[in-house]
Design a protein around this motif. Structure first.
Motif, PDB file in Angstrom:
ATOM      1  N   ILE A  16       0.844  -1.204   0.000  1.00 28.56           N
ATOM      2  CA  ILE A  16       0.000   0.000   0.000  1.00 28.56           C
ATOM      3  C   ILE A  16       0.875   1.247   0.000  1.00 28.56           C
ATOM      4  CG2 ILE A  16      -1.706   1.312   1.335  1.00 28.56           C
ATOM      5  CD1 ILE A  16      -2.763  -1.397   2.346  1.00 28.56           C
ATOM      6  N   ILE A  17       1.931   1.226   0.820  1.00 25.16           N
ATOM      7  CA  ILE A  17       2.848   2.367   0.869  1.00 25.16           C
ATOM      8  C   ILE A  17       3.566   2.524  -0.468  1.00 25.16           C
ATOM      9  CG2 ILE A  17       4.970   3.224   1.954  1.00 25.16           C
ATOM     10  CD1 ILE A  17       3.929   1.975   4.586  1.00 25.16           C
ATOM     11  N   PHE A  18       3.972   1.384  -1.076  1.00 25.69           N
ATOM     12  CA  PHE A  18       4.617   1.441  -2.390  1.00 25.69           C
ATOM     13  C   PHE A  18       3.691   2.092  -3.406  1.00 25.69           C
ATOM     14  CE2 PHE A  18       4.418  -0.488  -6.601  1.00 25.69           C
ATOM     15  CZ  PHE A  18       5.660  -0.126  -7.122  1.00 25.69           C
ATOM     16  N   GLU A  19       2.430   1.669  -3.439  1.00 25.52           N
ATOM     17  CA  GLU A  19       1.478   2.191  -4.426  1.00 25.52           C
ATOM     18  C   GLU A  19       1.260   3.687  -4.235  1.00 25.52           C
ATOM     19  OE1 GLU A  19      -1.047   2.046  -7.734  1.00 25.52           O
ATOM     20  OE2 GLU A  19       0.522   0.711  -6.970  1.00 25.52           O
ATOM     21  N   CYS A  20       1.253   4.122  -2.973  1.00 22.06           N
ATOM     22  CA  CYS A  20       1.070   5.549  -2.698  1.00 22.06           C
ATOM     23  C   CYS A  20       2.289   6.345  -3.168  1.00 22.06           C
ATOM     24  CB  CYS A  20       0.844   5.758  -1.200  1.00 22.06           C
ATOM     25  SG  CYS A  20       0.097   7.347  -0.799  1.00 22.06           S
ATOM     26  N   ILE A  21       3.482   5.790  -2.983  1.00 22.81           N
ATOM     27  CA  ILE A  21       4.690   6.453  -3.493  1.00 22.81           C
ATOM     28  C   ILE A  21       4.639   6.507  -5.015  1.00 22.81           C
ATOM     29  CG2 ILE A  21       7.210   6.344  -3.651  1.00 22.81           C
ATOM     30  CD1 ILE A  21       7.204   4.841  -0.984  1.00 22.81           C
ATOM     31  N   LEU A  25       4.874   9.803  -6.724  1.00 22.17           N
ATOM     32  CA  LEU A  25       6.299   9.957  -7.039  1.00 22.17           C
ATOM     33  C   LEU A  25       6.971  10.909  -6.049  1.00 22.17           C
ATOM     34  CD1 LEU A  25       6.375  10.045 -10.950  1.00 22.17           C
ATOM     35  CD2 LEU A  25       6.966   8.158  -9.401  1.00 22.17           C
ATOM     36  N   SER A  26       6.575  10.720  -4.777  1.00 22.55           N
ATOM     37  CA  SER A  26       7.116  11.565  -3.711  1.00 22.55           C
ATOM     38  C   SER A  26       6.914  10.858  -2.376  1.00 22.55           C
ATOM     39  CB  SER A  26       6.431  12.926  -3.683  1.00 22.55           C
ATOM     40  OG  SER A  26       6.729  13.620  -2.488  1.00 22.55           O
ATOM     41  N   ILE A  27       7.975  10.729  -1.614  1.00 22.74           N
ATOM     42  CA  ILE A  27       7.871  10.105  -0.292  1.00 22.74           C
ATOM     43  C   ILE A  27       7.112  11.012   0.664  1.00 22.74           C
ATOM     44  CG2 ILE A  27       9.233   9.469   1.759  1.00 22.74           C
ATOM     45  CD1 ILE A  27      11.260   8.190  -0.130  1.00 22.74           C
ATOM     46  N   SER A  28       7.369  12.321   0.605  1.00 25.65           N
ATOM     47  CA  SER A  28       6.686  13.246   1.519  1.00 25.65           C
ATOM     48  C   SER A  28       5.183  13.305   1.243  1.00 25.65           C
ATOM     49  CB  SER A  28       7.302  14.644   1.418  1.00 25.65           C
ATOM     50  OG  SER A  28       7.184  15.149   0.101  1.00 25.65           O
ATOM     51  N   LYS A  29       4.801  13.309  -0.060  1.00 23.74           N
ATOM     52  CA  LYS A  29       3.364  13.343  -0.388  1.00 23.74           C
ATOM     53  C   LYS A  29       2.686  12.031  -0.005  1.00 23.74           C
ATOM     54  CE  LYS A  29       3.577  16.738  -4.133  1.00 23.74           C
ATOM     55  NZ  LYS A  29       3.383  16.984  -5.579  1.00 23.74           N
ATOM     56  N   ALA A  30       3.410  10.922  -0.162  1.00 22.78           N
ATOM     57  CA  ALA A  30       2.855   9.632   0.262  1.00 22.78           C
ATOM     58  C   ALA A  30       2.614   9.629   1.767  1.00 22.78           C
ATOM     59  CB  ALA A  30       3.802   8.502  -0.129  1.00 22.78           C
ATOM     60  N   ALA A  31       3.548  10.217   2.518  1.00 21.32           N
ATOM     61  CA  ALA A  31       3.407  10.294   3.973  1.00 21.32           C
ATOM     62  C   ALA A  31       2.185  11.124   4.359  1.00 21.32           C
ATOM     63  CB  ALA A  31       4.673  10.878   4.589  1.00 21.32           C
ATOM     64  N   GLN A  32       1.978  12.259   3.662  1.00 22.90           N
ATOM     65  CA  GLN A  32       0.819  13.104   3.947  1.00 22.90           C
ATOM     66  C   GLN A  32      -0.483  12.378   3.629  1.00 22.90           C
ATOM     67  OE1 GLN A  32       1.365  16.712   1.725  1.00 22.90           O
ATOM     68  NE2 GLN A  32       3.175  17.346   2.883  1.00 22.90           N
ATOM     69  N   THR A  33      -0.497  11.631   2.534  1.00 17.29           N
ATOM     70  CA  THR A  33      -1.700  10.909   2.125  1.00 17.29           C
ATOM     71  C   THR A  33      -2.072   9.841   3.132  1.00 17.29           C
ATOM     72  OG1 THR A  33      -1.165  11.288  -0.202  1.00 17.29           O
ATOM     73  CG2 THR A  33      -2.750   9.531   0.280  1.00 17.29           C
ATOM     74  N   LEU A  34      -1.064   9.155   3.679  1.00 14.86           N
ATOM     75  CA  LEU A  34      -1.304   8.030   4.586  1.00 14.86           C
ATOM     76  C   LEU A  34      -1.297   8.445   6.054  1.00 14.86           C
ATOM     77  CD1 LEU A  34       0.977   5.404   2.796  1.00 14.86           C
ATOM     78  CD2 LEU A  34      -1.532   5.516   2.732  1.00 14.86           C
ATOM     79  N   VAL A  41       7.648   6.051   5.887  1.00 11.99           N
ATOM     80  CA  VAL A  41       7.518   5.683   4.470  1.00 11.99           C
ATOM     81  C   VAL A  41       8.855   5.191   3.934  1.00 11.99           C
ATOM     82  CG1 VAL A  41       7.027   6.545   2.152  1.00 11.99           C
ATOM     83  CG2 VAL A  41       5.581   7.242   4.071  1.00 11.99           C
ATOM     84  N   SER A  42       9.920   5.923   4.234  1.00 11.86           N
ATOM     85  CA  SER A  42      11.249   5.546   3.756  1.00 11.86           C
ATOM     86  C   SER A  42      11.676   4.186   4.295  1.00 11.86           C
ATOM     87  CB  SER A  42      12.277   6.612   4.172  1.00 11.86           C
ATOM     88  OG  SER A  42      11.993   7.853   3.566  1.00 11.86           O
ATOM     89  N   GLN A  43      11.397   3.927   5.569  1.00  9.22           N
ATOM     90  CA  GLN A  43      11.762   2.641   6.172  1.00  9.22           C
ATOM     91  C   GLN A  43      10.981   1.504   5.514  1.00  9.22           C
ATOM     92  OE1 GLN A  43      11.328   2.897  10.439  1.00  9.22           O
ATOM     93  NE2 GLN A  43      12.561   4.761  10.544  1.00  9.22           N
ATOM     94  N   SER A  44       9.702   1.735   5.238  1.00  7.97           N
ATOM     95  CA  SER A  44       8.885   0.703   4.592  1.00  7.97           C
ATOM     96  C   SER A  44       9.386   0.432   3.175  1.00  7.97           C
ATOM     97  CB  SER A  44       7.419   1.137   4.558  1.00  7.97           C
ATOM     98  OG  SER A  44       6.904   1.281   5.854  1.00  7.97           O
ATOM     99  N   LEU A  45       9.739   1.497   2.460  1.00  4.58           N
ATOM    100  CA  LEU A  45      10.265   1.333   1.108  1.00  4.58           C
ATOM    101  C   LEU A  45      11.564   0.534   1.123  1.00  4.58           C
ATOM    102  CD1 LEU A  45      10.245   1.903  -1.915  1.00  4.58           C
ATOM    103  CD2 LEU A  45      11.324   4.122  -1.441  1.00  4.58           C
ATOM    104  N   GLN A  46      12.416   0.811   2.105  1.00  5.52           N
ATOM    105  CA  GLN A  46      13.675   0.070   2.201  1.00  5.52           C
ATOM    106  C   GLN A  46      13.430  -1.416   2.456  1.00  5.52           C
ATOM    107  OE1 GLN A  46      16.653   1.074   1.424  1.00  5.52           O
ATOM    108  NE2 GLN A  46      17.516  -0.938   1.899  1.00  5.52           N
ATOM    109  N   ARG A  47      12.444  -1.726   3.295  1.00  9.21           N
ATOM    110  CA  ARG A  47      12.107  -3.134   3.578  1.00  9.21           C
ATOM    111  C   ARG A  47      11.624  -3.827   2.306  1.00  9.21           C
ATOM    112  NH1 ARG A  47       7.827  -3.229   8.126  1.00  9.21           N
ATOM    113  NH2 ARG A  47       7.863  -5.433   7.580  1.00  9.21           N
ATOM    114  N   LEU A  48      10.808  -3.120   1.519  1.00 10.18           N
ATOM    115  CA  LEU A  48      10.286  -3.712   0.286  1.00 10.18           C
ATOM    116  C   LEU A  48      11.403  -3.892  -0.736  1.00 10.18           C
ATOM    117  CD1 LEU A  48       7.673  -4.729  -1.003  1.00 10.18           C
ATOM    118  CD2 LEU A  48       7.326  -2.426  -1.934  1.00 10.18           C
ATOM    119  N   ARG A  49      12.327  -2.951  -0.791  1.00 12.32           N
ATOM    120  CA  ARG A  49      13.476  -3.081  -1.685  1.00 12.32           C
ATOM    121  C   ARG A  49      14.277  -4.343  -1.384  1.00 12.32           C
ATOM    122  NH1 ARG A  49      15.374   3.277  -1.311  1.00 12.32           N
ATOM    123  NH2 ARG A  49      14.499   3.959  -3.331  1.00 12.32           N
TER     124      ARG A  49
END
Length: 312
Positions: A16-21, A25-34, A41-49
């Motif tokens: 879900i966090i990936f899809e929002c990013i 196309l912005s980590i900060s906007k994804a954070a605001q949305t969620l 958000v950055s930590q979750s993206l790193q885990r998915l990577r």
């Protein structure tokens, strides 16, 4: 059929966090949305990577651009998440039995709280579970973060970006005893009160504890506590059957004074009694659910409507 064990081992929130990013196309906007922090958000993206063994997004100028793996993942997720959202919406509109969990104090006689409960009970397919916060050791934020409750009523303000906390109603306090008390009339001096024995409402609520300290200080001597309970109804019943004096919410007193033959005691020396504020706390993300949003909007409380307008 899906392998549920494998799904359990995978944190689906990462998708879900990936899809929002991907959509922003912005980590900060994804954070605001969620309604979470950019760091989360950055930590979750790193885990998915790590799990997918791909960077997923790479720097491009001042922004980020998806990799081919991210593009393919988005194509599959877009359809599947839409199907999942439709399933959730369908479930919310059916006549299936639903459960609504409320945590709150023992102020059941407060008109606005009673009104809120009546709104919930209008739905014949809704089961309401009310838990006493006095019996809970967990903090309000923990209860909400672990989704133990849909709504929490508390006398403590909650400052958390993922939660909405708004004033719900007020509860003034008074002194009371039984009507045929052998020594106290409708009014009493501080000296007379100092000779009486009191009940004590045991609570974790900071507002109440602070008032209890201030009250004892204002009377220059600590009250003699003869009975302690975390149950307001027990305190009311004990006062009805004894010569004890109690500090109690006025609105509950007004409901029970005739039945339990109680009376209010005024003081000859000014001794201001407080008015406690009861706050309503719920998850900000819950307002995305039509069923929940309808309940909140139908609660005729100007503060809540005003707060929601400010948030929108």
């Amino acid at each position: 059929m899906a392998n549920l064990y494998n799904l359990k081992r995978f944190d689906l929130n990462l998708l879900i966090i990936f899809e929002c990013i991907y959509q922003n196309l912005s980590i900060s906007k994804a954070a605001q949305t969620l309604f979470i922090t950019p760091s989360a958000v950055s930590q979750s993206l790193q885990r998915l990577r790590v799990q997918l063994n791909d960077p997923l997004f790479v720097r491009s100028g001042k922004g980020i651009t998806p990799t081919t793996v991210a593009d393919n993942l988005h194509l599959h997720l877009d359809e599947n998440l839409n199907s999942l959202e439709q399933t959730i919406n369908i479930m919310g509109k059916t006549e299936l039995k639903k459960r609504f969990v409320v945590y709150g104090p023992q102020f059941h006689a407060l008109p606005k709280l009673t009104q809120f409960m009546n709104i919930l009970l209008e739905d014949p397919n809704l089961e309401v579970a009310y838990h006493d916060t006095a019996a809970e050791s967990e903090e309000i934020e923990g209860i909400m973060n672990y989704r133990k409750a849909d709504v929490v009523f508390t006398m403590e303000q909650c400052n958390n970006r993922s939660l909405v906390c708004v004033p719900f109603c007020e509860s003034p306090v008074l002194l009371m005893c039984r009507q045929d008390h052998p020594r106290l009339g409708d009014s009493a001096t501080p000296e007379q009160l100092s000779k009486e024995r009191f009940t004590l409402f045991q609570t974790r609520e900071h507002q109440v504890k602070e008032f209890q300290k201030v009250y004892d200080s204002a009377r220059l001597t600590e009250r003699e506590i003869a009975f302690t309970s975390s149950s307001l109804m027990t305190i009311f019943n004990v006062v009805h059957h004894s010569d004890l004096v109690a500090l109690a919410p006025r609105l509950i007193f007004n409901k029970l004074k005739d039945t339990l033959k109680l009376k209010e005691i005024s003081t000859t020396t000014p001794m201001p009694m407080p008015t406690f504020t009861l706050y309503m706390v719920y998850s900000r993300s819950s307002m995305n659910l039509p069923f929940f949003a309808d309940i909140i909007k139908r609660t005729t409380c100007p503060q809540i409507i005003h707060a929601e307008n400010e948030l929108s």
